[in-house]
Motif scaffolding. Sequence first.
Motif, mmCIF file in Angstrom:
data_model
loop_
_atom_site.group_PDB
_atom_site.id
_atom_site.type_symbol
_atom_site.label_atom_id
_atom_site.label_comp_id
_atom_site.label_asym_id
_atom_site.label_seq_id
_atom_site.Cartn_x
_atom_site.Cartn_y
_atom_site.Cartn_z
ATOM 1 N N UNK A 99 1.190 -1.223 0.119
ATOM 2 C CA UNK A 99 0.037 0.034 -0.040
ATOM 3 C C UNK A 99 0.624 0.919 -0.115
ATOM 4 N N UNK A 100 1.877 1.243 -0.434
ATOM 5 C CA UNK A 100 3.192 2.069 0.126
ATOM 6 C C UNK A 100 3.682 2.170 -1.143
ATOM 7 N N UNK A 101 4.160 2.015 -2.251
ATOM 8 C CA UNK A 101 5.019 1.566 -3.259
ATOM 9 C C UNK A 101 5.086 2.868 -4.153
ATOM 10 N N UNK A 102 6.399 3.085 -3.584
ATOM 11 C CA UNK A 102 6.613 4.464 -4.084
ATOM 12 C C UNK A 102 6.940 4.196 -5.480
ATOM 13 N N UNK A 156 14.684 10.729 -6.283
ATOM 14 C CA UNK A 156 15.832 9.842 -5.794
ATOM 15 C C UNK A 156 16.070 8.370 -5.326
ATOM 16 N N UNK A 157 16.431 7.576 -5.929
ATOM 17 C CA UNK A 157 16.471 6.263 -5.903
ATOM 18 C C UNK A 157 16.262 5.653 -4.887
ATOM 19 N N UNK A 158 17.537 6.274 -3.606
ATOM 20 C CA UNK A 158 17.544 5.901 -2.383
ATOM 21 C C UNK A 158 15.974 5.381 -1.757
ATOM 22 N N UNK A 159 14.983 5.975 -2.507
ATOM 23 C CA UNK A 159 13.703 6.734 -1.299
ATOM 24 C C UNK A 159 12.645 5.699 -2.546
ATOM 25 N N UNK A 192 -2.903 7.569 -7.070
ATOM 26 C CA UNK A 192 -2.730 7.355 -5.283
ATOM 27 C C UNK A 192 -3.784 7.294 -4.745
ATOM 28 N N UNK A 193 -4.752 6.019 -5.082
ATOM 29 C CA UNK A 193 -5.838 5.393 -4.624
ATOM 30 C C UNK A 193 -4.991 4.090 -4.469
ATOM 31 N N UNK A 194 -3.887 3.542 -4.865
ATOM 32 C CA UNK A 194 -3.167 2.692 -4.962
ATOM 33 C C UNK A 194 -2.180 3.059 -3.529
ATOM 34 N N UNK A 195 -1.721 4.155 -2.869
ATOM 35 C CA UNK A 195 -0.812 4.274 -2.566
ATOM 36 C C UNK A 195 0.690 4.701 -2.712
ATOM 37 N N UNK A 196 0.315 4.673 -4.141
ATOM 38 C CA UNK A 196 1.822 5.436 -5.273
ATOM 39 C C UNK A 196 1.978 6.110 -6.115
ATOM 40 N N UNK A 197 1.387 7.629 -5.100
ATOM 41 C CA UNK A 197 1.556 8.863 -5.303
ATOM 42 C C UNK A 197 2.762 9.891 -5.906
#
Lengths: 235, 204
Positions: free
Chosen positions: B31-34, B68-71, B58-63
């Motif tokens: 639910x928080x795939x960035x 940065x690739x680190x985050x 954003x409905x999928x927690x990916x907004x």
Amino acid sequence: MKTVEEIKAAIEAAVPGAGVEFVSNPSASAQHSLRIAPQSAVAVAKFLRDDADLAFDFLSNVTGVDWPDKEIAEKVKVMRWVTKTVDGPDGQKVDQPVEETVEETRKRIESGCLEVVYHLYSVGKKHGPLVLRMRTVNRTDQVDLPSLTPVWRSAELQEREVFDLYGVVFGGHPDLRRLLMWDGFKDHPMRRDYVEPDDFEYEPTPHDEVLKRAQERENREQRTEGPRDRGLAAG
Amino acid sequence: MAVDQNLKIELGKQGIFVTTIEELYNWGRRSSVWPMQFGLACCAIEMIATTMARYDLARFGAEVFRPSPRQADLMIVSGTVTKKMAPQVVRLYNQMAEPRYVIAMGACAISGGPFKQGYNVLKGIDRYIPVDVHIPGCPPRPEALIQAFMTLQKKIDGQPLTGEGRPRHLDAEAQGEFPVPEQGEHDLEPTSNKGVWPVPITIR
Ligand code: SF4
């Protein structure tokens, strides 16, 4: 705008020994062009830009053309002496040399060249395009041409592209590096004899050219690696 | 240990919430795939559209697209991967922290697409990095990207925390660094990473 012939005359009047050549375009567009000699190219370009009537202040496009070496077969008539048997005056057969014309096909290689084409417009006078061409001596070791970047700044990136893809070396260019390919790259992809890398190892739905390439690769691998372990099954 | 679904629902009706660590953990992860904020060509425009109000990623927690690739947890390879760009893509992937996932978006990213026969386009980014979801299309519609997202979420949901099939960050043995191809005189060297991409078997 003046016609291309008039511009040619104007250049010749202004730049002595400019070596401008008229290249006619017989197609419907009739977009004739001028081939300029590399040694006077910068002077000609400056004149075209600064002349009050012409005022070509905008270079819109630079491109390259590759003219590969051509093998030309020509039919030539040659005279040569042959010996023929003819009836002599006293009824006897005599051998006599006669001159005869025969056709022979001779082949010669016309060395190719690289050509750079510039399209000029005048924003102030609202006219154009004027097409300028320049040719290198050959395609291998004498590929230098003068850069027109000092005259028209917009040539900079486009000349780099021509350098990258055709291999024309622009003398006087401020920053002549490859533009699209990486620095260590050795080939010039837009040349007609460029051989592209063989990365056709996986072609699930090949057709036409790709099918040919994939099969060639398959056959070669079969020959060198023996029985295939990854099984691009033939047939 | 899996919870019996019926029992879970029954208990839920009584106001008791039963779950497993695995479920909770994966629920949080999926639910928080960035995604990483980078696009390569026209497909990137569709990716941007997907994040906007109409499709609303954003409905999928990916907004939260991270610069940065680190985050970032997810790399959406959206567009044409040229051979000049490919080493950078692999390097960025190497810089991402585990757990990380890759969606190859569009014909170009999965196979070279319309530029397949060109000299300068990589025939699919899966030659160098492991790809979790491939989406065909030129470009894929935002719905297709959302579908890919949901597929990825299902995949994350199904990953056990121990044993076979666990995500790479829980596997000490797993390979974390993928070799960055060199730009050679005529082509990339090597032309693919055989460990990630054994040449697939085609049967004709
Ligand atoms: S798949 Fe089509 S839309 Fe996507 S990057 Fe390639 S050419 Fe562009």
